[in-house]
Write a protein that holds these residues in place. Sequence first.
Motif, PDB file in Angstrom:
ATOM      1  N   SER A  74     -28.559  49.506  13.016  1.00 56.04           N
ATOM      2  CA  SER A  74     -27.195  49.994  12.772  1.00 56.04           C
ATOM      3  C   SER A  74     -26.526  49.223  11.644  1.00 56.04           C
ATOM      4  O   SER A  74     -25.715  49.759  10.891  1.00 56.04           O
ATOM      5  CB  SER A  74     -26.355  49.879  14.053  1.00 56.04           C
ATOM      6  N   PHE A  75     -26.913  47.928  11.520  1.00 56.01           N
ATOM      7  CA  PHE A  75     -26.376  47.142  10.409  1.00 56.01           C
ATOM      8  C   PHE A  75     -26.913  47.653   9.076  1.00 56.01           C
ATOM      9  O   PHE A  75     -26.176  47.787   8.104  1.00 56.01           O
ATOM     10  CB  PHE A  75     -26.744  45.670  10.609  1.00 56.01           C
ATOM     11  N   LYS A  88     -35.442  40.185  13.861  1.00 58.41           N
ATOM     12  CA  LYS A  88     -35.363  41.604  13.555  1.00 58.41           C
ATOM     13  C   LYS A  88     -33.968  41.948  13.041  1.00 58.41           C
ATOM     14  O   LYS A  88     -32.988  41.366  13.446  1.00 58.41           O
ATOM     15  CB  LYS A  88     -35.680  42.430  14.804  1.00 58.41           C
ATOM     16  N   ILE A  89     -33.925  42.911  12.153  1.00 60.30           N
ATOM     17  CA  ILE A  89     -32.660  43.353  11.575  1.00 60.30           C
ATOM     18  C   ILE A  89     -32.156  44.550  12.368  1.00 60.30           C
ATOM     19  O   ILE A  89     -32.904  45.505  12.624  1.00 60.30           O
ATOM     20  CB  ILE A  89     -32.838  43.713  10.096  1.00 60.30           C
ATOM     21  N   ASP A  90     -30.906  44.482  12.758  1.00 58.14           N
ATOM     22  CA  ASP A  90     -30.310  45.568  13.532  1.00 58.14           C
ATOM     23  C   ASP A  90     -30.285  46.847  12.683  1.00 58.14           C
ATOM     24  O   ASP A  90     -29.720  46.874  11.587  1.00 58.14           O
ATOM     25  CB  ASP A  90     -28.890  45.175  13.942  1.00 58.14           C
ATOM     26  N   PRO A 132     -21.988  44.188  20.395  1.00 59.10           N
ATOM     27  CA  PRO A 132     -23.094  44.707  19.604  1.00 59.10           C
ATOM     28  C   PRO A 132     -24.427  44.243  20.148  1.00 59.10           C
ATOM     29  O   PRO A 132     -24.545  43.200  20.796  1.00 59.10           O
ATOM     30  CB  PRO A 132     -22.822  44.139  18.207  1.00 59.10           C
ATOM     31  N   ALA A 133     -25.463  45.054  19.877  1.00 60.81           N
ATOM     32  CA  ALA A 133     -26.796  44.745  20.376  1.00 60.81           C
ATOM     33  C   ALA A 133     -27.279  43.434  19.791  1.00 60.81           C
ATOM     34  O   ALA A 133     -27.109  43.161  18.606  1.00 60.81           O
ATOM     35  CB  ALA A 133     -27.772  45.870  20.015  1.00 60.81           C
ATOM     36  N   ARG A 134     -27.913  42.621  20.635  1.00 64.17           N
ATOM     37  CA  ARG A 134     -28.407  41.331  20.206  1.00 64.17           C
ATOM     38  C   ARG A 134     -29.931  41.345  20.181  1.00 64.17           C
ATOM     39  O   ARG A 134     -30.575  42.032  20.959  1.00 64.17           O
ATOM     40  CB  ARG A 134     -27.915  40.219  21.129  1.00 64.17           C
ATOM     41  N   VAL A 135     -30.489  40.547  19.274  1.00 63.36           N
ATOM     42  CA  VAL A 135     -31.933  40.455  19.188  1.00 63.36           C
ATOM     43  C   VAL A 135     -32.433  39.590  20.331  1.00 63.36           C
ATOM     44  O   VAL A 135     -31.942  38.473  20.529  1.00 63.36           O
ATOM     45  CB  VAL A 135     -32.349  39.827  17.834  1.00 63.36           C
TER      46      VAL A 135
END
Length: 350
Positions: A299-300, A295-297, A270-273
């Motif tokens: 997709s989450f 930052k809030i993902d 998953p994408a990481r900040v």
Amino acid sequence: MPLRKVPGLGSRTLRSLTGLLEKHNGTKLDGSSYWKCQDFLRVPRDDLIDICGEAHSEILFARCRGIDPVHLEDDDGGLSKTVSVEDSYKRGSLRTIGGVQKALHILYHRLPALLDDRRVDSDRSDLAYPSTIRFSARFVDEMAEHKRRPFVTLSKQCKFDGKSLMVSAETNERVNIMRFAVDPLMKQVLRDDGKLDVTKLNIAVTGFADIVIGVASGADGQQKPMTEFFAGAEGSGRKKSLVSGNAGTKRKLPAPVQTLDKLFQTGKSPARVPRASPKKRSNAAASGEQPPPPKIDPSFLAALPPDLRAEILSDNQIQNAERSRQNASSSNKMKRGAGGNGRIDNYFRK
């Protein structure tokens, strides 16, 4: 009741208590007798606390009186994580590897019937197959034949083709699959040296595919794989829904959520900040400023119900405002301490 049968009182604890039991009961045991629960209850609690500790002593006292204070939790009839079959034999009746193989042949016929019953209870019958098989044997140890229980139990396990075992409908084929996996394990555990004396055989299977390490319960209380709650609408022609166990209402999940199984199949994480560089972090620490808010993902957030998503965004805004206020306060203090000059090094040059 024999004291050795009390749960939580093993052979080491019993050996430690032998002196107290002999002292307060005024007797010593011979080879044909054993300590009983009534003998244990004659020992003062203060003496037991010195050996077993206060908490464990209270539990042993209660169990010797027929009371078990340990709380048991019911799993609501969940699926079995292990299925096994075993058989016991008289000493001297099973002394060869050939005899052991014949005894195992009976277990090979009994185990598939239990697996079929478990598959009927599973919500995912296509995944109700094991991946690990274990062979256990109890036999007489010739080095401990003088003891009251001169037995040794050894086990070995390995991966095997449990899916083929459940797919096959032929009895002989199922037996061959298990024998092919168990025979090497049996040869590692048992030695055909003419002194073999087996008293128990056990075959167990575990690692079922329909039981996930991280599971969640639906509104009906049944175990469900975690991936079901995050399954998207790709390839299904309809959207999945998340069931709330409290209100029993269904909440729609948006389609563009990537499923967990696809992440593992593609090998992508998953994408990481992105994190700030060490230089930027050190400058922020020197100026007394708080680090920028994480930052809030997206997709989450997209995978959450609307009310929960709004609550998280509201909390995040409050935290950002508080962080900005603290940064402004720290900046003003730095300027006043430096005589109005924003650079801290000028303060030390005075």
